[in-house]
Design a protein around this motif. Structure first.
Motif, mmCIF file in Angstrom:
data_model
loop_
_atom_site.group_PDB
_atom_site.id
_atom_site.type_symbol
_atom_site.label_atom_id
_atom_site.label_comp_id
_atom_site.label_asym_id
_atom_site.label_seq_id
_atom_site.Cartn_x
_atom_site.Cartn_y
_atom_site.Cartn_z
ATOM 1 N N THR A 175 33.044 37.847 50.562
ATOM 2 C CA THR A 175 32.517 39.118 51.067
ATOM 3 C C THR A 175 33.366 40.285 50.597
ATOM 4 N N ARG A 176 34.685 40.121 50.627
ATOM 5 C CA ARG A 176 35.556 41.201 50.170
ATOM 6 C C ARG A 176 35.360 41.467 48.673
ATOM 7 N N ILE A 177 35.182 40.417 47.895
ATOM 8 C CA ILE A 177 34.963 40.585 46.462
ATOM 9 C C ILE A 177 33.645 41.301 46.205
ATOM 10 N N ARG A 178 32.598 40.912 46.929
ATOM 11 C CA ARG A 178 31.302 41.580 46.737
ATOM 12 C C ARG A 178 31.391 43.059 47.087
ATOM 13 N N GLY A 209 42.356 30.903 45.888
ATOM 14 C CA GLY A 209 40.953 31.305 45.919
ATOM 15 C C GLY A 209 40.388 31.807 44.606
ATOM 16 N N LYS A 210 41.025 31.504 43.481
ATOM 17 C CA LYS A 210 40.537 32.010 42.197
ATOM 18 C C LYS A 210 39.124 31.508 41.904
ATOM 19 N N SER A 211 38.845 30.243 42.182
ATOM 20 C CA SER A 211 37.497 29.713 41.923
ATOM 21 C C SER A 211 36.450 30.429 42.764
ATOM 22 N N THR A 212 36.789 30.714 44.018
ATOM 23 C CA THR A 212 35.855 31.450 44.882
ATOM 24 C C THR A 212 35.565 32.827 44.311
ATOM 25 N N VAL A 213 36.602 33.510 43.837
ATOM 26 C CA VAL A 213 36.419 34.849 43.267
ATOM 27 C C VAL A 213 35.553 34.789 42.014
ATOM 28 N N LEU A 214 35.846 33.860 41.118
ATOM 29 C CA LEU A 214 35.080 33.758 39.876
ATOM 30 C C LEU A 214 33.627 33.398 40.153
ATOM 31 N N ARG A 236 45.780 45.250 41.616
ATOM 32 C CA ARG A 236 45.038 44.852 42.816
ATOM 33 C C ARG A 236 45.645 43.564 43.356
ATOM 34 N N LEU A 237 45.770 43.491 44.666
ATOM 35 C CA LEU A 237 46.327 42.286 45.284
ATOM 36 C C LEU A 237 45.540 41.965 46.552
ATOM 37 N N ILE A 238 45.173 40.705 46.712
ATOM 38 C CA ILE A 238 44.524 40.240 47.934
ATOM 39 C C ILE A 238 45.314 39.041 48.462
ATOM 40 N N ASP A 239 45.757 39.139 49.681
ATOM 41 C CA ASP A 239 46.426 38.026 50.344
ATOM 42 C C ASP A 239 45.367 37.228 51.077
ATOM 43 N N THR A 240 45.162 35.975 50.669
ATOM 44 C CA THR A 240 44.079 35.156 51.229
ATOM 45 C C THR A 240 44.555 34.227 52.336
ATOM 46 N N THR A 241 45.780 34.422 52.812
ATOM 47 C CA THR A 241 46.340 33.504 53.799
ATOM 48 C C THR A 241 45.422 33.329 55.000
ATOM 49 N N ARG A 242 44.880 34.421 55.509
ATOM 50 C CA ARG A 242 44.057 34.370 56.716
ATOM 51 C C ARG A 242 42.563 34.558 56.417
ATOM 52 N N LEU A 243 42.184 34.393 55.159
ATOM 53 C CA LEU A 243 40.782 34.574 54.780
ATOM 54 C C LEU A 243 40.112 33.229 54.527
ATOM 55 N N SER A 244 38.935 33.048 55.109
ATOM 56 C CA SER A 244 38.119 31.895 54.735
ATOM 57 C C SER A 244 37.497 32.172 53.375
ATOM 58 N N ALA A 245 36.905 31.148 52.756
ATOM 59 C CA ALA A 245 36.254 31.341 51.460
ATOM 60 C C ALA A 245 35.130 32.358 51.574
ATOM 61 N N ASN A 246 34.387 32.310 52.677
ATOM 62 C CA ASN A 246 33.289 33.254 52.860
ATOM 63 C C ASN A 246 33.807 34.682 53.033
ATOM 64 N N GLU A 247 34.905 34.840 53.758
ATOM 65 C CA GLU A 247 35.476 36.174 53.950
ATOM 66 C C GLU A 247 36.021 36.734 52.642
ATOM 67 N N LEU A 248 36.617 35.864 51.825
ATOM 68 C CA LEU A 248 37.106 36.306 50.524
ATOM 69 C C LEU A 248 35.939 36.725 49.632
ATOM 70 N N GLU A 259 29.957 38.443 33.671
ATOM 71 C CA GLU A 259 30.247 37.348 32.750
ATOM 72 C C GLU A 259 31.619 36.806 33.113
ATOM 73 N N VAL A 260 31.734 35.498 33.240
ATOM 74 C CA VAL A 260 32.962 34.892 33.766
ATOM 75 C C VAL A 260 33.483 33.843 32.790
ATOM 76 N N LEU A 261 34.778 33.901 32.509
ATOM 77 C CA LEU A 261 35.466 32.891 31.707
ATOM 78 C C LEU A 261 36.703 32.456 32.475
ATOM 79 N N ASP A 262 36.991 31.168 32.463
ATOM 80 C CA ASP A 262 38.149 30.667 33.200
ATOM 81 C C ASP A 262 39.071 29.922 32.256
#
Length: 321
Positions: free
Chosen positions: A160-163, A21-26, A146-158, A35-38
């Motif tokens: 929301t958590r980032i926001r 989910g790195k792209s979703t987070v960025l 910081r650690l987020i396990d995205t196994t059970r997270l949809s892109a939208n849920e991830l 400001e975002v750099l990948d």
């Protein structure tokens, strides 16, 4: 006398398993105003932060997110950890690291579903690349704060958590627009909230007010004398002040509130201006537009005057047709 050093920027490194989910987070952070750099080469990170420390421009206050991973040039977890520790100790940078983890079976499913190749197993099954990457990233996973396990997270849920976790005051506010329009000329496109002001008394049926618009004090005073006006405006205020923070929390980038009346020249214009002023007082920054303000008044568009319009017209010494 030494010139005080400008405050250092918030910096967040985003790393983790490919497909976690790195792209979703960025993308979410970018929408929030970061400001975002990948995939910036690791050897350039310290140069970037040295430049950022001397930056006094508008970007100096924006938090910075840097995406790195196994496919990043010069990527070596141990080297990256040493570099970040040095930047923290020597230059005082407050650098956080977010590691995105995900179960292997779920990563396999995602790669199968998207039909993408794993960056570490271009000519082999994805499961081989996942195992190799997990071993490679183990030091970073243990070290990240910081650690987020995205196994059970949809892109939208991830997202929301980032926001929720990385919101910064003054960043990520939706672009708010308030507009007026006339129903006789069709509904506006892309309006999120549409409110019908045709229940208010209509200045069109007062011959002295008909040539004016909702921007004129006399027209505004006429509309505000409607018996339902005060309670209606209070209810609209309460509704919008409830909705707008929720739209922000959901990551909505644009919010348009549209007020309509029959012709789009009197009631909707006045209410749009009145509500925009109320939102500014509450800390929002709406832009205001009046789609049909220049339209010519026409009796056939307005329909028949209501009983309230008739009563006020007789009181004013005119006779609506």
């Amino acid at each position: 006398m030494m010139t005080p050093r400008p405050p250092l920027r918030d910096v967040l490194l985003i790393t983790g398993m490919s497909g976690a989910g790195k792209s979703t987070v960025l993308n979410t952070l970018e929408d929030m105003g970061w400001e975002v750099l990948d995939n910036l080469p690791v050897r350039l990170i310290d140069r970037l932060l040295a430049t950022a420390a001397d930056d006094r421009g508008e970007d100096a206050a924006r938090p910075l997110a840097i995406g790195i991973g196994a496919q990043t040039r010069d990527f070596e977890p141990d080297r990256l950890i040493r570099m970040v520790n040095r930047l923290r100790a020597d230059d005082g940078h407050d650098i956080g690291t977010l590691f995105l983890d995900c179960a292997g079976a779920e990563l396999e499913r995602r790669y199968s579903e998207t039909r993408r190749r794993h960056p570490l197993a271009l000519d082999r099954p994805a499961v081989d690349g996942i195992a190799q990457e997990r071993e490679l990233l183990a030091p970073l996973r243990s070290w990240a704060n910081r650690l987020i396990d995205t196994t059970r997270l949809s892109a939208n849920e991830l997202a929301t958590r980032i926001r929720t976790t990385f919101a910064r005051e003054g960043l990520g506010e939706p672009t708010l627009s308030v507009m007026s329009f006339g129903f006789a000329r069709g509904l506006p496109r892309d309006a999120d909230v549409v409110l019908d002001m045709r229940f208010l008394r209509n200045p069109h049926w007062d011959e002295a007010l008909r040539p004016g618009t909702g921007l004129d004090p006399a027209v505004s005073a006429y509309i505000a004398c409607d018996p339902a006006y005060t309670d209606a405006m209070a209810a609209i205020d309460q509704l919008l002040l409830l909705l707008l923070p929720r739209y922000r929390a959901e990551g909505k980038s644009y919010v348009t509130i549209a007020f309509g009346c029959t012709g789009g020249r009197h009631r909707s214009v006045h209410v749009a201006e009145r509500i925009a002023a109320r939102l500014r007082a509450a800390g929002f920054s709406p832009t205001v537009s009046h789609r049909d303000l220049a339209a010519a008044p026409q009796d056939s568009l307005e329909g028949m005057p209501s009983m309230i319009d008739r009563e006020h017209a007789y009181d004013a010494g005119t006779k609506p047709q």
